[in-house]
Design a protein around this motif. Sequence first.
Motif, PDB file in Angstrom:
ATOM      1  N   SER A   1      50.598  39.700  54.607  1.00 13.48           N
ATOM      2  CA  SER A   1      49.786  41.022  54.724  1.00 13.48           C
ATOM      3  C   SER A   1      50.308  41.962  53.423  1.00 13.48           C
ATOM      4  O   SER A   1      49.680  42.814  53.123  1.00 13.48           O
ATOM      5  CB  SER A   1      50.049  41.904  55.851  1.00 13.48           C
ATOM      6  OG  SER A   1      51.637  42.021  56.088  1.00 13.48           O
ATOM      7  N   ASP A   2      51.366  41.534  52.613  1.00 20.24           N
ATOM      8  CA  ASP A   2      51.840  42.493  51.797  1.00 20.24           C
ATOM      9  C   ASP A   2      51.846  41.953  50.215  1.00 20.24           C
ATOM     10  O   ASP A   2      52.494  42.370  49.316  1.00 20.24           O
ATOM     11  CB  ASP A   2      53.371  42.902  52.024  1.00 20.24           C
ATOM     12  CG  ASP A   2      53.398  43.836  53.227  1.00 20.24           C
ATOM     13  OD1 ASP A   2      52.505  44.694  53.322  1.00 20.24           O
ATOM     14  OD2 ASP A   2      54.597  43.566  53.879  1.00 20.24           O
ATOM     15  N   VAL A   3      51.165  40.754  50.282  1.00 23.47           N
ATOM     16  CA  VAL A   3      50.893  39.986  49.032  1.00 23.47           C
ATOM     17  C   VAL A   3      49.916  40.884  48.304  1.00 23.47           C
ATOM     18  O   VAL A   3      48.836  41.406  48.605  1.00 23.47           O
ATOM     19  CB  VAL A   3      50.308  38.836  49.163  1.00 23.47           C
ATOM     20  CG1 VAL A   3      49.880  37.824  47.868  1.00 23.47           C
ATOM     21  CG2 VAL A   3      51.358  37.667  49.892  1.00 23.47           C
ATOM     22  N   SER A   4      50.334  41.099  47.190  1.00 25.47           N
ATOM     23  CA  SER A   4      49.419  41.989  46.056  1.00 25.47           C
ATOM     24  C   SER A   4      48.279  41.045  45.571  1.00 25.47           C
ATOM     25  O   SER A   4      48.196  39.798  45.099  1.00 25.47           O
ATOM     26  CB  SER A   4      50.281  42.173  44.790  1.00 25.47           C
ATOM     27  OG  SER A   4      49.511  43.047  43.879  1.00 25.47           O
ATOM     28  N   LEU A   5      47.123  41.685  45.712  1.00 26.73           N
ATOM     29  CA  LEU A   5      45.938  40.945  45.218  1.00 26.73           C
ATOM     30  C   LEU A   5      44.992  41.890  44.534  1.00 26.73           C
ATOM     31  O   LEU A   5      45.141  43.085  44.643  1.00 26.73           O
ATOM     32  CB  LEU A   5      45.189  40.815  46.648  1.00 26.73           C
ATOM     33  CG  LEU A   5      45.777  40.144  47.791  1.00 26.73           C
ATOM     34  CD1 LEU A   5      44.987  40.247  49.172  1.00 26.73           C
ATOM     35  CD2 LEU A   5      45.736  38.455  47.523  1.00 26.73           C
ATOM     36  N   THR A   6      44.287  41.124  43.655  1.00 25.89           N
ATOM     37  CA  THR A   6      43.658  41.898  42.572  1.00 25.89           C
ATOM     38  C   THR A   6      42.231  42.027  42.868  1.00 25.89           C
ATOM     39  O   THR A   6      41.492  40.996  42.974  1.00 25.89           O
ATOM     40  CB  THR A   6      43.654  41.316  41.174  1.00 25.89           C
ATOM     41  OG1 THR A   6      44.866  41.325  40.708  1.00 25.89           O
ATOM     42  CG2 THR A   6      42.886  42.058  40.124  1.00 25.89           C
ATOM     43  N   ASP A   7      41.596  43.142  43.296  1.00 25.69           N
ATOM     44  CA  ASP A   7      40.149  43.521  43.383  1.00 25.69           C
ATOM     45  C   ASP A   7      39.248  43.148  42.248  1.00 25.69           C
ATOM     46  O   ASP A   7      40.081  43.381  41.048  1.00 25.69           O
ATOM     47  CB  ASP A   7      40.203  44.695  44.212  1.00 25.69           C
ATOM     48  CG  ASP A   7      38.527  45.104  44.741  1.00 25.69           C
ATOM     49  OD1 ASP A   7      37.844  44.144  45.397  1.00 25.69           O
ATOM     50  OD2 ASP A   7      38.090  46.129  44.384  1.00 25.69           O
ATOM     51  N   ILE A   8      37.888  43.129  42.468  1.00 26.05           N
ATOM     52  CA  ILE A   8      37.067  43.105  41.229  1.00 26.05           C
ATOM     53  C   ILE A   8      37.066  44.283  40.453  1.00 26.05           C
ATOM     54  O   ILE A   8      36.428  44.353  39.394  1.00 26.05           O
ATOM     55  CB  ILE A   8      35.734  42.451  41.462  1.00 26.05           C
ATOM     56  CG1 ILE A   8      35.055  43.533  42.962  1.00 26.05           C
ATOM     57  CG2 ILE A   8      36.004  41.239  42.014  1.00 26.05           C
ATOM     58  CD1 ILE A   8      33.583  43.186  43.039  1.00 26.05           C
ATOM     59  N   SER A   9      37.506  45.526  41.196  1.00 30.22           N
ATOM     60  CA  SER A   9      37.590  46.660  40.599  1.00 30.22           C
ATOM     61  C   SER A   9      38.576  46.888  39.584  1.00 30.22           C
ATOM     62  O   SER A   9      38.758  47.803  38.913  1.00 30.22           O
ATOM     63  CB  SER A   9      37.717  48.002  41.633  1.00 30.22           C
ATOM     64  OG  SER A   9      38.869  47.782  42.307  1.00 30.22           O
ATOM     65  N   GLY A  10      39.549  45.840  39.669  1.00 30.20           N
ATOM     66  CA  GLY A  10      40.910  46.008  38.959  1.00 30.20           C
ATOM     67  C   GLY A  10      42.012  46.555  39.808  1.00 30.20           C
ATOM     68  O   GLY A  10      43.233  46.510  39.293  1.00 30.20           O
TER      69      GLY A  10
ATOM     70  N   TYR B   1      36.446  45.253  49.377  1.00 35.36           N
ATOM     71  CA  TYR B   1      37.336  44.499  48.516  1.00 35.36           C
ATOM     72  C   TYR B   1      36.588  43.119  48.316  1.00 35.36           C
ATOM     73  O   TYR B   1      36.239  42.289  49.217  1.00 35.36           O
ATOM     74  CB  TYR B   1      38.756  44.500  48.992  1.00 35.36           C
ATOM     75  CG  TYR B   1      39.170  45.820  48.953  1.00 35.36           C
ATOM     76  CD1 TYR B   1      39.452  46.678  47.888  1.00 35.36           C
ATOM     77  CD2 TYR B   1      39.820  46.217  50.182  1.00 35.36           C
ATOM     78  CE1 TYR B   1      39.790  47.936  47.671  1.00 35.36           C
ATOM     79  CE2 TYR B   1      40.289  47.646  50.080  1.00 35.36           C
ATOM     80  CZ  TYR B   1      40.265  48.533  48.962  1.00 35.36           C
ATOM     81  OH  TYR B   1      40.913  49.698  48.922  1.00 35.36           O
ATOM     82  N   TYR B   2      36.902  42.488  47.097  1.00 33.41           N
ATOM     83  CA  TYR B   2      36.429  40.797  46.665  1.00 33.41           C
ATOM     84  C   TYR B   2      37.710  40.772  45.807  1.00 33.41           C
ATOM     85  O   TYR B   2      37.613  41.024  44.643  1.00 33.41           O
ATOM     86  CB  TYR B   2      35.175  40.817  46.202  1.00 33.41           C
ATOM     87  CG  TYR B   2      34.686  39.410  45.830  1.00 33.41           C
ATOM     88  CD1 TYR B   2      35.138  38.489  46.732  1.00 33.41           C
ATOM     89  CD2 TYR B   2      33.860  39.193  44.726  1.00 33.41           C
ATOM     90  CE1 TYR B   2      34.905  37.153  46.340  1.00 33.41           C
ATOM     91  CE2 TYR B   2      33.458  38.097  44.430  1.00 33.41           C
ATOM     92  CZ  TYR B   2      33.955  36.826  45.256  1.00 33.41           C
ATOM     93  OH  TYR B   2      33.400  35.665  44.962  1.00 33.41           O
TER      94      TYR B   2
END
Length: 202
Positions: free
Chosen positions: A35-44, A122-123
Amino acid sequence: MMKATFYLSCFTILLSSFQPTRETPLEPGALLPKSDVSLTDISGKKITLAGAKGNNGLLVIFGSNICPYMQRNEARLQNICQHARKNNIGVVIVNSNEAERGDRESYTAMQQYGARQNFAWYYVVDINAVLANAFDANHIPECFLFDKNSRLAYKGGIDDSPGNPATVKVPLLQNAINELLAGKSVTVNTASSLGCTIKRNL
């Protein structure tokens, strides 16, 4: 013969070392993993699943730019994601197709696909399929619905006919969301998720 057996054993060990690490399959009631893993959305923007969760829960869908099943489900995905967001359930679509990342599943291709689909949620890129492995997700689209306490309420397909919207008889995910919002136990909390296979790196 002994030498051949030795080399075969070494090859088997070497091959197994390249297999993706799979976690225990999530069962209804399990806590939201990673749940706390950093993820990059297509918005940046950098997000986490915990941060994306709404007051009433979180819907995580493993998706793709190129999977034919994803394309056949585009209208259904739009409807279910809009329904979730209107009811304060966060939505994150996850692209874990690491083996295709250099081409049609690249970050740029994801941005283009998200723009064409008018994603209002989010994607995100799943580097090294960390989320897919933690969720034991293997198909596209595969859905995981969590309640307001981050407990898994439903996992499986959007409905019972992923290949053909004209033959849908049971809107599985829709039913699960409605029961969740009504404070009821989800009647069908696990269903099959027929679709494309998530392409992990070996």
